[in-house]
Design a protein around this motif. Structure first.
Motif, mmCIF file in Angstrom:
data_model
loop_
_atom_site.group_PDB
_atom_site.id
_atom_site.type_symbol
_atom_site.label_atom_id
_atom_site.label_comp_id
_atom_site.label_asym_id
_atom_site.label_seq_id
_atom_site.Cartn_x
_atom_site.Cartn_y
_atom_site.Cartn_z
ATOM 1 N N ILE A 80 0.760 -1.083 -0.281
ATOM 2 C CA ILE A 80 0.087 0.106 0.069
ATOM 3 C C ILE A 80 1.346 0.999 -0.087
ATOM 4 O O ILE A 80 1.813 1.197 0.482
ATOM 5 N N ASN A 81 0.797 2.310 -1.358
ATOM 6 C CA ASN A 81 1.401 3.623 -0.983
ATOM 7 C C ASN A 81 1.016 4.725 0.129
ATOM 8 O O ASN A 81 -0.001 4.410 0.899
ATOM 9 N N THR A 82 2.030 5.472 -0.213
ATOM 10 C CA THR A 82 1.440 6.925 0.300
ATOM 11 C C THR A 82 -0.483 7.420 0.555
ATOM 12 O O THR A 82 -0.609 7.415 1.524
ATOM 13 N N GLY A 83 -1.023 6.611 -0.659
ATOM 14 C CA GLY A 83 -1.775 7.758 -0.689
ATOM 15 C C GLY A 83 -3.569 6.208 -0.805
ATOM 16 O O GLY A 83 -4.408 6.562 -0.864
ATOM 17 N N GLY A 84 -2.652 5.006 -0.529
ATOM 18 C CA GLY A 84 -3.235 4.358 -0.108
ATOM 19 C C GLY A 84 -3.869 3.358 -1.236
ATOM 20 O O GLY A 84 -5.262 2.404 -1.427
ATOM 21 N N ARG A 85 -2.909 3.274 -2.389
ATOM 22 C CA ARG A 85 -3.371 2.549 -3.441
ATOM 23 C C ARG A 85 -2.512 1.362 -2.736
ATOM 24 O O ARG A 85 -1.287 1.348 -2.291
ATOM 25 N N THR A 86 -3.220 0.130 -3.467
ATOM 26 C CA THR A 86 -3.071 -1.240 -2.912
ATOM 27 C C THR A 86 -2.330 -1.974 -4.487
ATOM 28 O O THR A 86 -3.320 -2.003 -5.329
ATOM 29 N N SER A 87 -2.027 -2.721 -3.718
ATOM 30 C CA SER A 87 -1.264 -4.172 -5.123
ATOM 31 C C SER A 87 -1.727 -5.395 -4.577
ATOM 32 O O SER A 87 -1.119 -5.426 -3.100
ATOM 33 N N TYR A 88 -1.655 -6.243 -4.928
ATOM 34 C CA TYR A 88 -1.706 -7.810 -4.450
ATOM 35 C C TYR A 88 -0.544 -8.766 -5.728
ATOM 36 O O TYR A 88 -1.078 -8.894 -6.609
ATOM 37 N N ALA A 89 -0.735 -9.837 -4.739
ATOM 38 C CA ALA A 89 -0.208 -10.825 -5.077
ATOM 39 C C ALA A 89 -1.610 -11.734 -6.161
ATOM 40 O O ALA A 89 -2.224 -11.542 -5.684
ATOM 41 N N ASP A 90 -1.402 -11.922 -7.287
ATOM 42 C CA ASP A 90 -2.410 -13.323 -8.142
ATOM 43 C C ASP A 90 -3.151 -13.847 -7.029
ATOM 44 O O ASP A 90 -3.794 -13.899 -7.287
ATOM 45 N N SER A 91 -2.314 -15.181 -6.351
ATOM 46 C CA SER A 91 -2.528 -15.318 -5.868
ATOM 47 C C SER A 91 -3.760 -15.663 -3.940
ATOM 48 O O SER A 91 -4.461 -16.033 -3.473
ATOM 49 N N LYS A 116 -5.691 -12.285 -3.844
ATOM 50 C CA LYS A 116 -6.931 -11.241 -4.667
ATOM 51 C C LYS A 116 -7.589 -11.611 -4.760
ATOM 52 O O LYS A 116 -8.036 -13.317 -4.653
ATOM 53 N N GLY A 117 -8.302 -11.331 -4.241
ATOM 54 C CA GLY A 117 -9.679 -10.881 -3.712
ATOM 55 C C GLY A 117 -10.211 -11.811 -2.489
ATOM 56 O O GLY A 117 -11.950 -11.849 -1.982
ATOM 57 N N ARG A 118 -9.064 -12.054 -1.521
ATOM 58 C CA ARG A 118 -9.223 -12.552 -0.451
ATOM 59 C C ARG A 118 -8.453 -12.144 0.748
ATOM 60 O O ARG A 118 -8.778 -12.031 2.137
ATOM 61 N N PHE A 119 -8.098 -11.384 0.405
ATOM 62 C CA PHE A 119 -6.896 -10.445 1.332
ATOM 63 C C PHE A 119 -6.703 -9.304 0.951
ATOM 64 O O PHE A 119 -6.960 -8.565 -0.019
ATOM 65 N N LEU A 158 -3.281 -6.364 7.544
ATOM 66 C CA LEU A 158 -3.214 -7.077 6.318
ATOM 67 C C LEU A 158 -4.710 -8.885 6.858
ATOM 68 O O LEU A 158 -4.316 -9.286 7.385
ATOM 69 N N GLN A 159 -6.065 -7.945 6.566
ATOM 70 C CA GLN A 159 -7.146 -8.926 6.297
ATOM 71 C C GLN A 159 -7.042 -9.877 5.759
ATOM 72 O O GLN A 159 -7.186 -9.374 4.304
ATOM 73 N N MET A 160 -7.060 -10.848 5.953
ATOM 74 C CA MET A 160 -6.807 -12.672 5.110
ATOM 75 C C MET A 160 -7.862 -13.455 5.639
ATOM 76 O O MET A 160 -8.380 -13.301 6.391
ATOM 77 N N ASN A 161 -9.235 -13.466 4.295
ATOM 78 C CA ASN A 161 -9.692 -14.235 4.647
ATOM 79 C C ASN A 161 -10.056 -15.202 3.639
ATOM 80 O O ASN A 161 -9.051 -15.312 2.559
ATOM 81 N N SER A 162 -10.961 -16.436 3.306
ATOM 82 C CA SER A 162 -11.094 -17.517 2.368
ATOM 83 C C SER A 162 -9.554 -18.157 2.613
ATOM 84 O O SER A 162 -9.065 -19.006 1.674
#
Length: 118
Positions: free
Chosen positions: A51-62, A64-67, A80-84
């Motif tokens: 997560i950058n200083t402006g709140g923009r986020t990026s995720y590993a493909d593995s 995405k949609g869960r964390f 880091l909220q981790m679901n499923s």
């Protein structure tokens, strides 16, 4: 002196959820890019989310949609909220930070173990 302290790891069944926290001391938290990495036994460390200083986020493909990564600059904390959760998410999770002027994560926490049972 910079210090990053993680918490929130543990043992959870597949399909369950955990929330990791990482609190920083030293430096101005809001000007740093924050990230979560993980390393499973016998595997290379991988970047999970950032997560950058402006709140923009990026995720590993593995994951995405869960964390979900988020930050609270007033509390100097990244989450880091981790679901499923899946057994393959089992690893030591570490938070790290880097300056916006650098490509290198120079400060690291000690890590917290996440174990997902099947």
């Amino acid at each position: 002196q910079v210090q990053l302290v993680e918490s929130g790891g543990g043992l959870v069944q597949a399909g369950g959820s955990l929330r990791l926290s990482c609190t920083a001391s030293g430096g101005t938290f809001s000007i740093y890019v924050m990230a979560w990495f993980r390393q499973a036994p016998g595997k290379e460390r991988e970047l999970v989310a950032a997560i950058n200083t402006g709140g923009r986020t990026s995720y590993a493909d593995s994951v995405k949609g869960r964390f979900t990564i988020s930050r609270d600059n007033a509390k100097n904390t990244v989450y880091l909220q981790m679901n499923s959760l899946k057994p393959e998410d089992t690893a030591v999770y570490s938070c790290a930070r880097r300056s916006i002027l650098s490509q290198t994560f120079g400060s690291w926490g000690q890590g917290t173990q996440v174990t997902v049972s099947s």
